[in-house]
Design a protein around this motif. Structure first.
Motif, mmCIF file in Angstrom:
data_model
loop_
_atom_site.group_PDB
_atom_site.id
_atom_site.type_symbol
_atom_site.label_atom_id
_atom_site.label_comp_id
_atom_site.label_asym_id
_atom_site.label_seq_id
_atom_site.Cartn_x
_atom_site.Cartn_y
_atom_site.Cartn_z
ATOM 1 N N PHE A 4 0.475 -0.936 0.011
ATOM 2 C CA PHE A 4 -0.163 0.013 -0.167
ATOM 3 C C PHE A 4 0.927 1.379 -0.208
ATOM 4 O O PHE A 4 0.692 2.507 -0.175
ATOM 5 N N ILE A 5 1.993 1.389 -0.057
ATOM 6 C CA ILE A 5 2.460 1.837 0.531
ATOM 7 C C ILE A 5 3.567 2.758 -1.110
ATOM 8 O O ILE A 5 3.201 2.810 -1.963
ATOM 9 N N ILE A 6 3.558 1.216 -1.630
ATOM 10 C CA ILE A 6 3.594 1.495 -3.300
ATOM 11 C C ILE A 6 2.673 1.761 -4.024
ATOM 12 O O ILE A 6 2.496 3.004 -4.824
ATOM 13 N N TYR A 7 0.807 1.139 -3.577
ATOM 14 C CA TYR A 7 -0.315 2.269 -4.519
ATOM 15 C C TYR A 7 -0.172 3.504 -4.057
ATOM 16 O O TYR A 7 -0.185 3.809 -5.119
ATOM 17 N N SER A 8 0.526 3.626 -3.073
ATOM 18 C CA SER A 8 0.185 5.545 -2.948
ATOM 19 C C SER A 8 0.610 6.126 -3.925
ATOM 20 O O SER A 8 0.355 7.222 -4.365
ATOM 21 N N ILE A 9 1.711 5.887 -3.792
ATOM 22 C CA ILE A 9 2.853 6.186 -5.038
ATOM 23 C C ILE A 9 2.570 7.315 -6.152
ATOM 24 O O ILE A 9 2.635 7.147 -7.206
ATOM 25 N N TYR A 10 2.214 5.390 -6.557
ATOM 26 C CA TYR A 10 1.344 5.310 -8.315
ATOM 27 C C TYR A 10 0.378 5.890 -8.067
ATOM 28 O O TYR A 10 0.246 6.164 -9.470
ATOM 29 N N ALA A 11 -0.661 5.861 -6.873
ATOM 30 C CA ALA A 11 -1.649 6.838 -7.449
ATOM 31 C C ALA A 11 -1.605 8.224 -7.497
ATOM 32 O O ALA A 11 -2.479 8.592 -8.424
ATOM 33 N N LEU A 12 -0.676 8.807 -6.621
ATOM 34 C CA LEU A 12 -0.602 9.740 -7.488
ATOM 35 C C LEU A 12 0.320 10.387 -8.722
ATOM 36 O O LEU A 12 -0.592 10.926 -9.300
ATOM 37 N N LEU A 13 0.913 9.342 -9.218
ATOM 38 C CA LEU A 13 1.143 9.714 -10.851
ATOM 39 C C LEU A 13 0.581 9.092 -11.541
ATOM 40 O O LEU A 13 0.508 10.284 -12.874
ATOM 41 N N TYR A 14 -0.385 7.972 -11.421
ATOM 42 C CA TYR A 14 -0.943 7.720 -12.075
ATOM 43 C C TYR A 14 -2.035 8.473 -12.505
ATOM 44 O O TYR A 14 -3.103 9.049 -13.641
ATOM 45 N N GLY A 15 -3.071 9.248 -11.365
ATOM 46 C CA GLY A 15 -3.921 9.897 -11.254
ATOM 47 C C GLY A 15 -3.824 11.313 -12.289
ATOM 48 O O GLY A 15 -3.827 11.748 -12.643
ATOM 49 N N LEU A 16 -2.553 11.903 -11.382
ATOM 50 C CA LEU A 16 -1.513 12.809 -12.496
ATOM 51 C C LEU A 16 -1.288 12.716 -14.325
ATOM 52 O O LEU A 16 -2.108 13.908 -14.601
#
Length: 236
Positions: free
Chosen positions: A63-75
């Motif tokens: 979920f740490i990885i998911y958090s970073i991914y959600a930020l970058l993917y969302g942008l």
């Protein structure tokens, strides 16, 4: 880390290597003239595969990885006018994943050992609520995205609604999440395929990424149901 690496079977590890090599190659091909884009898309796509793999293995750090991914993917989704995906990841998935990370790291009684967490099953009342809300939210949100001139608003809205369910179930470690992740991957494969055909060449990277997700989610579905049955027998 050594224990985690050993938890992968040879074919799982081979699949991950193929994913990483493919995504690295595609990122270089489509972003070779723009170093910033290359780094951004490369990090985003590799984190996506890594996060899904860690979640499949029930590793809390997923979920740490998911958090970073959600930020970058969302942008990136906002940039290519897939507003539904962008809003979903930045305003819902990101805070939810951060919260889940903190919860899993603090509550030791929620984990089965030092690195993994327990698999749960989705209560029927939640399933009924989710199934009833998906069409309602899809239609309502679809009209909002249409007003905002989002690409493919209703497909985007459907993907967003299913993803809300996925993120919720992932945060609770419900095994049924993999059914919804599979549905989500199918929708996103269609969405990014349409985006690629319409305008953005770099969207092909996310099209391939979601094809990999399809495989991971099918495997996750089978694996988690087997693990859950073993877990039940051990508890008995």
């Amino acid at each position: 880390m050594k224990k985690f690496i050993k938890s992968f079977k040879w074919y799982e590890f081979t699949f991950l290597v193929i994913c990483f090599i493919s995504l690295i190659t595609l990122n270089i091909i489509f972003n070779k003239n723009n170093v910033i884009n290359l780094i951004f898309h490369l990090v985003t796509t590799l984190l996506g595969i890594l996060g899904a793999s860690l979640n499949l293995k029930k590793v809390r750090w997923a979920f740490i990885i998911y958090s970073i991914y959600a930020l970058l993917y969302g942008l990136n989704a906002i940039y290519v006018k897939n507003y539904g995906e962008g809003v979903l990841n930045l305003l819902f998935n990101l805070p939810l994943y951060i919260y889940t990370t903190v919860k899993l790291l603090r509550k030791k009684n929620n984990v089965s050992n030092d690195s993994t967490f327990k698999i749960n099953t989705l209560p029927i009342k939640y399933l009924i609520i989710i199934v009833c809300l998906i069409p309602v939210v899809t239609i309502g949100y679809g009209f909002i995205l249409k007003i905002l001139n989002s690409n493919f608003p209703f497909i985007n809205a459907f993907a967003t609604t299913v993803a809300l369910s996925c993120a919720f179930m992932a945060s609770k470690a419900y095994k049924e999440q993999w059914i919804f992740w599979l549905i989500y991957s199918v929708i996103l494969t269609i969405l990014w395929g349409l985006t690629f055909s319409a305008s953005s060449n770099s969207s092909f990277i996310y099209l391939v990424l979601n094809c990999f997700y399809l495989i991971i989610n099918v495997y996750g579905l089978i694996n988690w149901y087997k693990e859950y049955n073993k877990q039940k027998k051990q508890n008995i």
